[in-house]
Design an enzyme around this catalytic site. Sequence first.
Site, PDB file in Angstrom:
ATOM      1  N   ASP A   1      -9.787   6.251  -2.155  1.00  0.00           N
ATOM      2  CA  ASP A   1      -8.569   6.898  -3.000  1.00  0.00           C
ATOM      3  C   ASP A   1      -9.101   7.304  -4.089  1.00  0.00           C
ATOM      4  OD1 ASP A   1      -9.047   4.765  -4.536  1.00  0.00           O
ATOM      5  OD2 ASP A   1      -7.001   3.909  -4.655  1.00  0.00           O
TER       6      ASP A   1
ATOM      7  N   TYR B   1      -6.553   6.253   4.550  1.00  0.00           N
ATOM      8  CA  TYR B   1      -6.929   5.387   3.836  1.00  0.00           C
ATOM      9  C   TYR B   1      -5.897   4.091   4.036  1.00  0.00           C
ATOM     10  CZ  TYR B   1      -5.680   2.880  -0.279  1.00  0.00           C
ATOM     11  OH  TYR B   1      -5.458   1.841  -1.321  1.00  0.00           O
TER      12      TYR B   1
ATOM     13  N   GLU C   1       0.703  -1.256   0.146  1.00  0.00           N
ATOM     14  CA  GLU C   1      -0.128  -0.003   0.081  1.00  0.00           C
ATOM     15  C   GLU C   1       0.728   1.171   0.027  1.00  0.00           C
ATOM     16  OE1 GLU C   1      -2.979   0.486  -0.551  1.00  0.00           O
ATOM     17  OE2 GLU C   1      -3.676  -1.554  -0.701  1.00  0.00           O
TER      18      GLU C   1
END
Length: 377
Positions: free
Chosen positions: A149, A131, A48
């Site tokens: 996102d 996020y 990520e």
Amino acid sequence: MSSVVRKPKSSAVSHRLLVRALLKWFTRHARDLPWRRTLDPYAIWVSEIMLQQTQVKTVIPYFERWLVALPDVVKLAALPADRLHKLWEGLGYYTRVRNLQRAARQIVAERKGRFPADFDAILALPGIGRYTAGAIASIAFNQPRPLVDGNVVRVLARLFAIRGDPKDRRVAEKFWLLATDLVATAARLNPVTLPAGSRFLLAGNCSALNQSLMELGATVCTPVSPRCSDCPLQDSCAARRTGRIDHFPQTARRPRATRRRFVALVVQRAGKVLVRQRPANVVNAHLWEFPNVEVDLAETEPSAAAARMLQLKLLDVRALATVRHSITRYRISVECFAATLKGRASHSAGVWKSPEQLKELAFTAAHQKVARQAGLI
Ligand code: SF4
């Protein structure tokens, strides 16, 4: 049953139908990516962070190399800074990798190296925002935590015809509320299963739902020319129904790009090359670069101007190439010149390194290109 959703009658029903269609679509159409073959929160976290601001195809080899070199939090915490930067070299935005290590050290110090499963504990780690915490909590632990996102914004903005700039705080909150409701709906449905032979590992519906929104945005509901005829949500999509796909999301226009011009000097003497390390607390801190300066866009003698500003006396100056790159709103050109040094270089100009030593240093993305143009790496 077709995976295409019919027009909803009520919002509660529509969310359930939308989620069902997304889950079904994801298990059949998602790309086979290396971070989807693991449920290890450490690996998912690394993927990520790498994927922020960086394309999937760029990240894949970095991710695979990283997990071989640093298979767990403890190894990451212990790695010397120069080797850490070298592993990240070319991905840019180096604050990300320094925060990864800071977080790893915190996990080692406070949790004996065990990655936290608690959402608030994940969110409290350096470099992890709303996020990323949502991504780790849902993908690794199947918790009903939302994520939003750019891809999710695009899908939801078109699907529900959401007006306003997604960067506006109040508009952004609408996206987060919708994402929260969708992932909570997914948690209440029967668990989806992967087709036989799938190489994915799926923690559950919350993981699948969040990834389905991102995947749909990345592969079908693309910024330009979305493939609506392949979209599982096509009959529910407000933007498609009204022929206004191009109107969503309603992101405000970006400020005009600004041109900046730099000159980099690849100065050699007795088989060694002059390089310098960027100081702490600046962009690309601690990374290496060739001596360089910013020059006026109208400068007609760029190499001479750079040599003067850097207080270097040069011989045999020759143009190598111009390297171009972009950082935020800046369109940067770096004009590279090779030269030999006459006399001495001041200590502040840099240090001398052999070509073998240069290969061990982590350069900024632009200066990696300069080194390549000069045939040094
Ligand atoms: Fe995006 Fe088209 Fe699907 Fe609507 S129908 S969500 S615009 S791909």
